[in-house]
Write a protein that holds these residues in place. Sequence first.
Motif, PDB file in Angstrom:
ATOM      1  N   HIS A  51       0.851  -1.176   0.000  1.00 27.13           N
ATOM      2  CA  HIS A  51       0.000   0.000   0.000  1.00 27.13           C
ATOM      3  C   HIS A  51       0.893   1.234   0.000  1.00 27.13           C
ATOM      4  O   HIS A  51       2.116   1.121  -0.035  1.00 27.13           O
ATOM      5  CB  HIS A  51      -0.933  -0.011   1.221  1.00 27.13           C
ATOM      6  CG  HIS A  51      -0.218  -0.064   2.532  1.00 27.13           C
ATOM      7  ND1 HIS A  51      -0.140  -1.205   3.308  1.00 27.13           N
ATOM      8  CD2 HIS A  51       0.481   0.875   3.220  1.00 27.13           C
ATOM      9  CE1 HIS A  51       0.555  -0.951   4.399  1.00 27.13           C
ATOM     10  NE2 HIS A  51       0.945   0.300   4.370  1.00 27.13           N
ATOM     11  N   TYR A  52       0.267   2.386   0.042  1.00 27.63           N
ATOM     12  CA  TYR A  52       0.999   3.638  -0.090  1.00 27.63           C
ATOM     13  C   TYR A  52       1.132   4.325   1.268  1.00 27.63           C
ATOM     14  O   TYR A  52       0.745   3.772   2.290  1.00 27.63           O
ATOM     15  CB  TYR A  52       0.311   4.519  -1.130  1.00 27.63           C
ATOM     16  CG  TYR A  52       0.075   3.755  -2.415  1.00 27.63           C
ATOM     17  CD1 TYR A  52       1.113   3.070  -3.037  1.00 27.63           C
ATOM     18  CD2 TYR A  52      -1.190   3.685  -2.992  1.00 27.63           C
ATOM     19  CE1 TYR A  52       0.907   2.338  -4.197  1.00 27.63           C
ATOM     20  CE2 TYR A  52      -1.403   2.956  -4.153  1.00 27.63           C
ATOM     21  CZ  TYR A  52      -0.355   2.285  -4.752  1.00 27.63           C
ATOM     22  OH  TYR A  52      -0.559   1.555  -5.899  1.00 27.63           O
ATOM     23  N   ARG A  80       8.764   4.543   5.837  1.00 28.33           N
ATOM     24  CA  ARG A  80       8.200   5.077   7.088  1.00 28.33           C
ATOM     25  C   ARG A  80       6.772   5.562   6.861  1.00 28.33           C
ATOM     26  O   ARG A  80       5.881   5.332   7.694  1.00 28.33           O
ATOM     27  CB  ARG A  80       9.073   6.220   7.608  1.00 28.33           C
ATOM     28  CG  ARG A  80       8.604   6.760   8.968  1.00 28.33           C
ATOM     29  CD  ARG A  80       9.381   7.991   9.383  1.00 28.33           C
ATOM     30  NE  ARG A  80       9.073   9.150   8.550  1.00 28.33           N
ATOM     31  CZ  ARG A  80       8.001   9.939   8.719  1.00 28.33           C
ATOM     32  NH1 ARG A  80       7.127   9.672   9.683  1.00 28.33           N
ATOM     33  NH2 ARG A  80       7.805  10.975   7.926  1.00 28.33           N
ATOM     34  N   LEU A  81       6.537   6.223   5.734  1.00 27.28           N
ATOM     35  CA  LEU A  81       5.197   6.725   5.425  1.00 27.28           C
ATOM     36  C   LEU A  81       4.229   5.581   5.165  1.00 27.28           C
ATOM     37  O   LEU A  81       3.041   5.667   5.529  1.00 27.28           O
ATOM     38  CB  LEU A  81       5.260   7.668   4.222  1.00 27.28           C
ATOM     39  CG  LEU A  81       6.081   8.951   4.422  1.00 27.28           C
ATOM     40  CD1 LEU A  81       6.182   9.727   3.115  1.00 27.28           C
ATOM     41  CD2 LEU A  81       5.487   9.821   5.520  1.00 27.28           C
ATOM     42  N   GLU A  82       4.707   4.489   4.555  1.00 24.37           N
ATOM     43  CA  GLU A  82       3.864   3.300   4.365  1.00 24.37           C
ATOM     44  C   GLU A  82       3.431   2.717   5.709  1.00 24.37           C
ATOM     45  O   GLU A  82       2.255   2.386   5.909  1.00 24.37           O
ATOM     46  CB  GLU A  82       4.626   2.226   3.591  1.00 24.37           C
ATOM     47  CG  GLU A  82       4.770   2.451   2.119  1.00 24.37           C
ATOM     48  CD  GLU A  82       5.420   1.247   1.455  1.00 24.37           C
ATOM     49  OE1 GLU A  82       5.061   0.952   0.304  1.00 24.37           O
ATOM     50  OE2 GLU A  82       6.272   0.593   2.086  1.00 24.37           O
ATOM     51  N   SER A  83       4.370   2.551   6.592  1.00 22.16           N
ATOM     52  CA  SER A  83       4.043   1.980   7.894  1.00 22.16           C
ATOM     53  C   SER A  83       3.141   2.920   8.698  1.00 22.16           C
ATOM     54  O   SER A  83       2.282   2.466   9.466  1.00 22.16           O
ATOM     55  CB  SER A  83       5.318   1.667   8.681  1.00 22.16           C
ATOM     56  OG  SER A  83       6.028   0.594   8.073  1.00 22.16           O
ATOM     57  N   ALA A  84       3.303   4.227   8.492  1.00 22.35           N
ATOM     58  CA  ALA A  84       2.410   5.186   9.152  1.00 22.35           C
ATOM     59  C   ALA A  84       0.979   5.000   8.668  1.00 22.35           C
ATOM     60  O   ALA A  84       0.024   5.132   9.449  1.00 22.35           O
ATOM     61  CB  ALA A  84       2.885   6.613   8.882  1.00 22.35           C
ATOM     62  N   GLN A  85       0.817   4.689   7.404  1.00 25.26           N
ATOM     63  CA  GLN A  85      -0.530   4.429   6.871  1.00 25.26           C
ATOM     64  C   GLN A  85      -1.147   3.222   7.560  1.00 25.26           C
ATOM     65  O   GLN A  85      -2.316   3.241   7.970  1.00 25.26           O
ATOM     66  CB  GLN A  85      -0.450   4.221   5.350  1.00 25.26           C
ATOM     67  CG  GLN A  85      -1.794   4.148   4.650  1.00 25.26           C
ATOM     68  CD  GLN A  85      -2.237   2.722   4.370  1.00 25.26           C
ATOM     69  OE1 GLN A  85      -1.920   1.814   5.140  1.00 25.26           O
ATOM     70  NE2 GLN A  85      -2.982   2.526   3.304  1.00 25.26           N
TER      71      GLN A  85
END
Length: 293
Positions: A51-52, A80-85
């Motif tokens: 995912h994004y 990092r942004l992927e895992s934040a999603q």
Amino acid sequence: MTSAELTTAPSALRIPGPATPYQGDIARYWDGEARPVNLRLGDIDGLYHHHYGIGEVDTAALGDPEDKDSEDKLIAELHRLESAQADVLLAHLGDIGRDDTLVDAGCGRGGSMVMAHQRFGCSVEGVTLSAKQADFANGRAAELGIDDHVRATVCNMLSTPFATGSAAASWNNESSMYVDLDDLFAEHSRVLRIGGRYVTITGCWNPRYGQPSKWVSQINAHFECNIHSRREYLRAMADHRLVPQAVIDLTPDTLPYWELRATSSLVTGIEDAFINSYRDGSFQYVLIAADRV
């Protein structure tokens, strides 16, 4: 263990079920998928997402673009942004206990399943049409020593082997565009216990635009999917006893991810379609959390 080593993991459980030619095409697509934009990011910490990302870019973490390791820093920031999603999705699942079971419909290589178990200590069942993805996810769970709690099964998310009312929560993370929404939400409604929570994060075309834009058509062709409108999601949920508790527009939060990804070495050619459609309002990135009543 790297992504290349994980492909030799033990075979996933396979559940016979109804199949259509389209489902076969999707299985072949994801069995053959090995894009660096998915695998190289996962190699950073062993969480392999499909995912994004969302959130503001940490420009300090990127450092000087002229540094020899600048590309590695950029890739780490994308991850990092992927895992934040995934964290945002999991935060909307509600009160989950260690004895609960969660269902990840369209689990990919299992990154969100691992994060869910680490967060809640519960069991997580994932389903995917791709035997290659399921083998990968199960191999990663075995490496982490959590394969007694985290498992991927090869089956159709519209017809899962899970008992009626057995799941405390379930989700689709960018996987609902591969199925009919009425069939999908009927299955989630069956599997969820009364009061259970369903969450999806997905791209959807904006009915206010009038029709799917040329950018949405490009995204459909690239991923061999069929993007739905937000209106279709809400209507199908209502028809299957899923009552929305939150509808959040994440479009402004995902644009930084795409703008950063477009500057990386991992571009796939679809970045402009996402960026342009988010900017012109024809495409939206939304989170919907709904309770089974």
